[in-house]
Design an enzyme around this catalytic site. Structure first.
Site, mmCIF file in Angstrom:
data_model
loop_
_atom_site.group_PDB
_atom_site.id
_atom_site.type_symbol
_atom_site.label_atom_id
_atom_site.label_comp_id
_atom_site.label_asym_id
_atom_site.label_seq_id
_atom_site.Cartn_x
_atom_site.Cartn_y
_atom_site.Cartn_z
ATOM 1 N N GLU A 230 0.756 -1.182 -0.027
ATOM 2 C CA GLU A 230 0.100 0.053 0.060
ATOM 3 C C GLU A 230 0.847 1.395 -0.228
ATOM 4 O OE1 GLU A 230 -0.477 -2.619 1.750
ATOM 5 O OE2 GLU A 230 -2.750 -3.306 1.192
ATOM 6 N N HIS B 158 -13.022 -5.118 7.960
ATOM 7 C CA HIS B 158 -12.665 -3.647 7.296
ATOM 8 C C HIS B 158 -13.360 -2.555 7.375
ATOM 9 C CE1 HIS B 158 -9.774 -6.465 5.295
ATOM 10 N NE2 HIS B 158 -10.648 -7.070 4.719
#
Lengths: 337, 325
Positions: free
Chosen positions: A58, A125
């Site tokens: 990321e 999440h």
């Protein structure tokens, strides 16, 4: 279109009209993105190499996008989920969002980072990390709650010369369909009055908008007229629309799904107090989760996020209070107003 | 200006770029306690960034970034103003010029004190060049310390996977502040790691200007032709401390003295003198004159009076700077 389809349409239309736009993210190619976040785009842009499947990295996904943006591209990063934003804070927020300031706009970072958040059908999440993002100057944070806003705000985000975090609520993405006018422009930083009313102002974003709307309908039956403001973007925050409303209703309820400390609710309060020079003519109440990580068990997760009933109860309570605007409030000597 | 080391003119320009870079650097050492000295590493950053095209994108190591900027045509007075954060800088005092010159679309700088992100930015710049089908390349240098940052490995992997037009240069000066690279780079060398990530790798003597140039030329040509990224691992030595007030308790005088004998400027200068392209007296007098010139420029920047044109903008958004300036 659903919100999800509207976002994909906005990205596709932007890529059609501007070949400096590319999309990079995990599983966005032939897999078509988690929760169909890039459905249909692979066929259109995959062969030209403008849809790039990224490895799990990321920080470099966002870091490379900051570099590409500084060089002249307009990258969009599909980060999958907002909790991964924490992995990208140095390139995105500490540095990427500071570039325009440090160079007096000599170099800019036109970048969009998409991230799904919130409780919803995709278990887990759920973290939104909004407060963390709000702390960094130079970042814009967009949270659409309707297909039209999703389309227009995504187009605006891609056009924007600043890094924009585009937060997509997982409970709303594949919800109600609506007509979308692709020619309609919406400026980032403008709130929307979802329901006009006179008694209590409710400020919300994301899923809290739809829950507050349902709470407002229930409350209308009890004679409480709610004005619902959807912030649409958390940075910049359209404080003048909120202020105008609360100065009229005299009562504010902030309904928020993200963490309560140093987050949206705190910032809305701080900006309001500044705007009225420390003398609010309104009461403020909060409906928020506890300051804990989002729990996993379905029932705990559901209890963590404010429900329609929680919002309705908070509005009723606020309504029961004497609105300061309707009294002749004078600040007590040495104490808070 | 030609930096072609195959011609006498190019060789003179390379020598002058190293001397000029060091002159600026040493003037900063005299006038700025926070300066991060680059003495001894000139062959890596001059050799690594010379002879690129104007539209190639560079992201030099903070140690030597000003020398690269000078070589690419920056005004030393403006760079010096940037270091002291005064009105003469082109960032109006908003940019931390003591670690890097103000960036542009073709010069990636450091936007905070964090290390490793510039490697990702250079990777993205290379992706931009690839996306736009341009024949340009990005060249990015970082230290042995930064090599341990996760974002560096992530970026190398991404660059390798996408075959980006990118040259990484590890400016291995053997210390991350006080921690020796031999301790910190576990499991082999930076080169081993890059090989494992699929990069073309070349190890060079980082104090030999021509060795660096030759490796860089090959890597750039490969990148321009779509051959993908290369890592040049250049072993050099940081002659000064990490910064000016560094007590340097972590190394011996003997170690420093041994590397002093391998000074890259002296080595290249001797070659030119032996080849009859540069007189010893000429070299000495030009060095002194460049040192004096840079000292004057830096001293003047340091003593610049408080200025009135700095702008405290309450917003960090790009559009709000356009209104302010």
């Amino acid at each position: 279109m659903t919100i999800s389809e509207a976002i994909v349409a906005a990205i596709g239309d932007a890529m059609d009209t501007d070949d400096s736009v590319y999309l990079l993210g995990q599983d966005i190619g032939i897999f078509e993105g988690p929760m169909q976040s890039t459905k249909g785009l692979w066929e259109r842009f995959g062969p030209a190499g403008r849809l790039i499947d990224a490895p799990i990295s990321e920080a470099s996904m966002v870091g490379s996008a900051v570099g590409a943006a500084m060089a002249g591209s307009r990258p969009i990063i599909d980060l999958m989920f907002a909790e991964f934003l924490a992995l990208t804070m140095t390139p995105l927020a500490l540095e990427g969002a500071s570039v325009a300031y440090r160079t007096r706009s000599g170099v800019t970072v036109p970048l969009v980072v998409r991230a799904k958040f919130g409780i919803g059908p995709h278990r887990g999440h759920a973290e939104s990390c909004i407060g963390m993002l709000m702390g960094f100057p130079g970042l814009k944070i967009v949270i659409p709650t309707s297909p039209q806003d999703a389309y227009s705000l995504m187009r605006a985000a891609i056009q924007d010369d600043n890094p924009v975090v585009f937060l997509e609520h997982m409970s709303l993405l594949h919800g109600a369909r609506a007509e979308v006018d692709t020619q309609l422009s919406i400026e980032i930083g403008t709130a929307s009055i979802r329901r006009p009313g006179n008694d209590v102002t409710v400020v919300a974003s994301g899923l809290m908008v739809s829950r507050a709307l349902r709470a407002a309908k229930a409350l209308a039956a009890e004679g409480i007229d709610v004005e619902l403001i959807d912030t649409r973007s958390m940075a910049p925050l359209d404080i003048s629309t909120i202020l105008k409303s609360v100065q009229r209703t005299g009562r504010l309820v902030i309904a928020e799904e993200s963490w309560p400390v140093a987050g949206p609710a705190s910032e809305i309060c701080a900006q309001l107090i500044r705007a009225v020079d420390g003398l609010p003519s309104f009461t403020v109440d909060f409906v928020e989760p506890p300051h804990t990580p989002v729990p996993f068990a379905a029932q705990l997760e559901a209890a963590f996020v404010p429900s329609i009933e929680n919002i309705a109860a908070a509005v009723s309570k606020a309504h029961g209070r004497n609105a300061i605007a309707r009294s002749t409030a004078v600040p007590a000597e040495g104490g808070a107003a | 200006m030609s930096f072609d080391h195959g011609t006498p003119e190019g060789r003179m320009n390379l020598w002058r770029a190293m001397v000029r870079g060091r002159a600026f650097d040493q003037a900063m050492c005299r006038h700025n306690n926070h300066w991060h000295e680059a003495r001894g590493e000139e062959a890596v950053f001059i050799g690594g960034f010379a002879q690129l095209e104007a539209d190639d994108i560079v992201a030099p190591h903070f140690r030597g970034a000003c020398a690269v900027s000078l070589m690419r045509g920056s005004d030393p007075a403006e760079l010096a103003a940037g270091v002291f954060g005064t009105d003469g800088s082109n960032s109006g005092g908003n940019w931390r010029g003591d670690i890097c010159p103000t960036p542009s679309e073709r010069f990636i700088g450091m936007f905070s004190g964090s290390l490793g992100t510039t490697v990702a930015y250079a990777t993205g710049a290379a992706l931009h060049l690839q996306q736009r089908h341009l024949k340009n390349v990005a060249v990015c240098a970082f230290g042995d310390g930064t090599a341990n940052a996760g974002i560096v490995a992530e970026s190398m992997n991404l660059a390798s996977m996408l075959k980006l037009p990118l040259v990484f240069i590890c400016q291995n000066n053997q210390y991350a502040t006080s921690l020796p690279a031999t301790t910190a780079i576990a499991g082999g060398t930076v080169s081993d790691r890059a090989k494992a990530l699929g990069l073309e790798v070349v190890d060079v003597d980082g104090n030999d200007l021509e060795a660096v140039i030759s490796a860089r030329a090959t890597a750039v040509a490969r990148a321009r032709e779509g051959g993908g990224p290369t890592l040049i691992h250049a072993l050099t030595y940081r002659m000064g401390g990490h910064y000016m007030n560094d007590p340097e308790t972590y190394r011996t005088r003997d170690e420093v003295a041994a590397w002093e004998k391998l000074d890259p400027i002296t080595r290249f200068e001797q070659k030119l003198i032996v080849a009859g392209e540069l007189g010893a007296d000429e070299a000495a007098s030009e060095t002194l004159s460049l040192m004096a010139e840079m000292n004057d420029i830096v001293a003047a920047a340091k003593d610049a009076p408080p200025t009135e044109n700095l702008v405290l903008n309450p917003s960090a958004y790009a559009e709000d700077w356009r209104i302010a300036s």
